[in-house]
Design a protein around this motif. Structure first.
Motif, PDB file in Angstrom:
ATOM      1  N   GLU A 198      -6.321  -5.700  -2.804  1.00 43.35           N
ATOM      2  CA  GLU A 198      -6.993  -4.532  -2.243  1.00 43.35           C
ATOM      3  C   GLU A 198      -6.002  -3.566  -1.595  1.00 43.35           C
ATOM      4  O   GLU A 198      -6.230  -2.351  -1.550  1.00 43.35           O
ATOM      5  N   LYS A 199      -4.891  -4.110  -1.076  1.00 46.85           N
ATOM      6  CA  LYS A 199      -3.874  -3.239  -0.474  1.00 46.85           C
ATOM      7  C   LYS A 199      -3.307  -2.275  -1.517  1.00 46.85           C
ATOM      8  O   LYS A 199      -3.029  -1.108  -1.234  1.00 46.85           O
TER       9      LYS A 199
ATOM     10  N   GLY B  49      -7.803 -10.380  -0.450  1.00 44.40           N
ATOM     11  CA  GLY B  49      -7.147  -9.546   0.544  1.00 44.40           C
ATOM     12  C   GLY B  49      -5.829  -8.935   0.137  1.00 44.40           C
ATOM     13  O   GLY B  49      -5.381  -7.977   0.746  1.00 44.40           O
TER      14      GLY B  49
ATOM     15  N   GLU C 205     -11.474   2.567   3.232  1.00 46.21           N
ATOM     16  CA  GLU C 205     -10.977   3.625   4.112  1.00 46.21           C
ATOM     17  C   GLU C 205     -10.161   4.662   3.365  1.00 46.21           C
ATOM     18  O   GLU C 205      -9.750   5.661   3.937  1.00 46.21           O
TER      19      GLU C 205
ATOM     20  N   THR D 136      -5.051   0.111   4.204  1.00 46.10           N
ATOM     21  CA  THR D 136      -4.926  -1.124   3.426  1.00 46.10           C
ATOM     22  C   THR D 136      -6.280  -1.594   2.912  1.00 46.10           C
ATOM     23  O   THR D 136      -6.365  -2.602   2.237  1.00 46.10           O
ATOM     24  N   ASP D 137      -7.328  -0.875   3.247  1.00 43.25           N
ATOM     25  CA  ASP D 137      -8.672  -1.252   2.818  1.00 43.25           C
ATOM     26  C   ASP D 137      -9.217  -0.137   1.926  1.00 43.25           C
ATOM     27  O   ASP D 137      -9.285   1.024   2.350  1.00 43.25           O
TER      28      ASP D 137
ATOM     29  N   GLU E 266       0.822  -1.200   0.000  1.00 42.10           N
ATOM     30  CA  GLU E 266       0.000   0.000   0.000  1.00 42.10           C
ATOM     31  C   GLU E 266       0.866   1.265   0.000  1.00 42.10           C
ATOM     32  O   GLU E 266       0.490   2.284  -0.577  1.00 42.10           O
TER      33      GLU E 266
ATOM     34  N   ALA F 195      -6.064   0.365  -2.260  1.00 40.50           N
ATOM     35  CA  ALA F 195      -6.255   1.323  -1.162  1.00 40.50           C
ATOM     36  C   ALA F 195      -5.150   2.372  -1.163  1.00 40.50           C
ATOM     37  O   ALA F 195      -5.412   3.576  -1.054  1.00 40.50           O
TER      38      ALA F 195
END
Lengths: 382, 399
Positions: free
Chosen positions: B222-223, B219, B398, B394-395, B190, B226
């Motif tokens: 997505e990092k 999972g 957010e 990392t999401d 990220e 984000a």
């Protein structure tokens, strides 16, 4: 009489011996051309295979290959080309894993449930191809290839996420070690280490010989009895050799097609069991390709229960050798795939050559017999 | 009959020769990619001009170490296990190969390497074989995590390292290493993505940028998304960002589907995005093709793509090189080198090691010179992240 028996034995042995000799010769040339010493490579392979731990690995690889080979062979005996073993076993394993993870039963019942679910799902999915063939005339090669795609990229891909343990994917640390709900201890077949250790020594390196090996052998025996010792097996072989003659003899062709596909699928359902029992769950990177590997094994084994076993053993040995060849630096991994390919081609060709030779000899014998003993009628008229 | 036999045999011989030719081709490939990987490493070293001083310090320290106990280094061996495909993938495995080649030349360690069968069925076997011959075994890829934990338990005297998996047990509190002799080498993707996201926002003329992920919902990717979104918004809060994934977990085909990446990228460029970042492994080649085709069409201005993992300016087809704005670097080679160094120094420790901006585990590339005008700004952001002033999410929700 003794002479013809000796010749028959020799002819039966000629094909496999010829194929193996040819494959070894070709593999040596390939190895030499790719800059490796064939002798060193073969010594490394056999030294490695002599270790007890490696034999366990070979046994674990043999188990799914053999079941997959038998599954394909059941169809082949009736001239049904079931290419769908791949999709059937992946779908069946996923359902079996989900069922096994969802319940808590006493050990024997639990294992039985998992195996029955796997066989039922495999049989049902394979049966779809059979029904399509008899009701709509869809060629089973086409339908099973399409059903493979539907099973693997469609149903399995969707359901493995639906049935994800814990309701979501654990993202911490980039971990894909996830899958269906783990199967409780009672649902996992015990390994055969204790049995093997009676005859040998303690098994090290944490290797475990899969208990599904016993099921594989039972499947092989069942296949032999079914095909060679039952009325159904006779009908199956008759339909395979000449469907019209079989139909004239009272064998219902449609029912035979569906039954053969269902049985083939039931066996296919068991292909993934050794891996499932080892890992305890169906993970997204569950081993693939065993269904296609089984077709090669069957071709090598000529649909014969013992022949398939030899073919599966040979392929398992080669697969397991891939590691040691790379790590000892004596050859690259790809050489194993090349060897398997050469052996397959050599076997198919050798059987064909020997078969033609045999037919020619038989024709010659028959002609000679006719000449040396002239028909009685001719003598009378002369 | 005999004639037929001859024909058959000669056909088979021809087959075998073709197969042999393919086999030796493979060898040539890996040899050339070695070179490629080496030059890759040089290029990224150049790219990180400000790190050169640090690298030299490192090198000097290593020289000292070698001088002190040079004899023990020749004994140190490493067993490397690639993921399916092995060397020559121009990405992950090659980056690991570059790291071990560097360890060989700088630390004097010998190594053996192996990659699994095509169905991945023998991962555990390979780990065990390597553990039998080497004191340190490195597994490239998170798919090795479970097997590595099992094999590590069977070989307590051997050290293991897994790339891209933390090797931590999160079921206990606090999280503990899954094995006392297994390290997990992960990357702060990220943070690197934040920097290329900022670069995209700074360079974008349309105010619209895109993101293409290879495989969603397990999972990892997505990092990237984000960080990219957060980085872009940090320099331009009004920027419009479109995101799309090629396939959904557990269908991992998305990492190897350049045709589908090309379609998605073409649609994004048509929709007004002028810079797209991909985190889609081998599929990214399709995005660069789409950038070239869009840019060359009449009446269109030039659009860009951003690469991932390695410096893609050096690995893509030369025809699309000029469309590689920058790349988010994931320095697998550094992680491999550092863990080998830790092993030879006797400082190996189990559990998760995160390679982030502060240790150059991630970063961005400057090859091609397309981002030279904004490196000051990017390095400022980098310093803020290292200092902890910016915490990268990392999401994607957010970001």
């Amino acid at each position: 009489m003794a002479k013809s028996l000796g010749r028959r034995v020799m002819l039966a042995l000629a094909a496999p011996v010829l194929a193996v000799a040819f494959a070894v010769a070709m593999s040596s040339i390939v190895l030499a051309l790719s800059g490796s010493s064939p002798i060193t490579a073969y010594i490394d392979m056999f030294d490695h295979a002599r270790k007890l731990e490696t034999m366990i690995d070979i046994g674990n690889r043999f188990t799914p290959l053999y079941i997959s080979g038998v599954a394909a062979a059941i169809g082949f005996r009736m001239n049904l080309f079931n290419i769908g073993v791949e999709g059937q076993y992946l779908l069946a394993t996923l359902f079996a894993a989900a069922a096994g993870g969802a319940v808590n039963l006493p050990p024997v019942l639990h294992i039985g449930l998992i195996l029955i679910v796997a066989m039922t799902v495999g049989a049902a999915y394979s049966g779809v191809a059979g029904v399509l063939k008899v009701t709509r005339g869809v060629n089973e090669v086409i339908s099973t290839i399409m059903l493979n795609v539907i099973a693997i990229s469609g149903l399995v891909a969707w359901l493995v996420r639906e049935w994800q343990a814990g309701g979501g994917v654990n993202a911490s640390g980039g971990n894909a070690g996830v899958g269906t709900e783990p199967i409780p201890e009672s649902g996992l077949m015990p390994n055969l280490n204790g049995f093997v250790e009676i005859f040998t020594r303690e098994i090290k390196q944490g290797k475990k010989l899969t208990g599904v090996l016993v099921i594989a052998l039972l499947v092989g025996i069942g296949y032999h009895v079914l095909v060679n010792r039952t009325r159904f097996g006779f009908d199956l072989r008759a339909s395979g050799m000449n469907p019209f003659a079989a139909q004239a003899g009272g064998v219902p062709p449609k029912r035979m097609v569906v039954t053969a596909m269902v049985l083939s699928g039931a066996a296919a359902g068991l292909v993934g069991m050794s891996t499932l029992m080892d890992q305890g769950r169906y993970s997204p990177n569950f081993v693939r390709g065993l269904g296609f590997a089984g077709i090669g094994v069957t071709l090598l084994g000529r649909n014969h229960p013992v022949g398939i076993a030899i073919g599966a053993l040979l392929f398992a040995f080669l697969d397991v050798s891939a590691g040691i060849l790379q790590i000892s630096g004596s050859a690259s991994r790809e050489i194993v795939v090349i060897m398997q390919g050469i052996i397959l081609i050599a076997a198919v060709v050798a059987y064909e050559v020997v078969n033609r030779f045999r037919q020619r000899e038989e024709a010659k014998d028959a002609a000679a017999a006719l000449q040396s003993v002239p028909p009685a009628g001719i003598e009378v008229s002369a | 009959m005999r004639k037929q036999l001859l024909v058959l045999l000669s056909t088979l011989l021809a087959f075998a020769l073709i197969a042999a030719a393919c086999g030796s081709d493979g060898g040539d490939d890996s040899a050339t990619t070695d070179d490629g990987a080496a030059s890759d490493g040089e290029a990224t070293d150049d790219a990180m001009a400000e790190d050169d001083a640090m690298a030299e310090d490192d090198a000097m320290a290593e020289d000292d170490a070698m001088a002190e106990d040079g004899a023990s280094h020749s004994d140190a061996t490493v067993g490397l296990v690639y993921d399916i495909g092995g060397r020559g993938d121009q990405s992950f495995n090659d980056s690991a190969a570059a790291g071990i080649e560097r360890a060989k030349s700088e630390l004097g360690v010998d190594f053996t390497e192996a990659s699994p069968n095509d169905d991945g069925s023998n991962r555990a076997e390979l780990l065990q074989l390597q553990a039998g011959a080497n004191p340190l075994v490195i597994a490239v890829g998170f798919l090795f995590a479970d097997d590595a934990a099992n094999v590590a338990a069977e070989n307590p005297d051997i050290n293991f390292a897994v790339i891209d998996d933390g090797m931590m047990n999160f079921d206990v509190d606090p999280p503990a290493p899954r094995a006392d002799n297994a390290a997990g080498l992960t990357f702060a993707e990220e943070q690197g993505s934040y920097l290329v996201g900022a670069a995209a926002a700074l360079k974008s003329e349309t105010g619209k940028i895109g993101f293409i992920g290879g495989v969603c919902c397990f999972g990892l990717i997505e990092k990237f998304e984000a960080g990219y979104i957060a980085g872009a918004k940090s320099v331009n809060p009004d920027i419009e960002i479109v995101s799309e994934y090629i396939t959904e977990f557990p269908d991992f085909d998305g990492f190897n589907a350049p045709d589908r990446a090309k379609e998605i990228a073409a649609a994004m460029y048509d929709g007004g995005a002028d810079i797209i970042y991909h985190a889609a492994g081998g599929a990214g080649a399709g995005m660069f093709e789409a950038a070239k085709e869009y840019s060359e069409a009449d009446g269109n201005s030039k659009v860009w793509g951003i690469g991932v993992d390695s410096d893609q300016y050096n690995t893509v087809d030369p025809g699309v090189q000029e469309y590689v704005l920058t790349s988010m670097l994931k320095r697998v080679d550094n992680a491999v080198f550092e863990i080998i160094k830790a092993q030879t120094d006797g400082t190996f420790s189990a559990g998760q090691v995160v390679y982030d901006l502060s240790v150059d585990g991630v970063g961005y590339s400057t090859s091609g010179g397309f981002v030279d005008d904004i490196t000051d700004k990017l390095d400022e952001l980098k310093a803020q992240i290292i200092a902890g002033d910016i915490v990268v999410p990392t999401d994607p929700a957010e970001a």
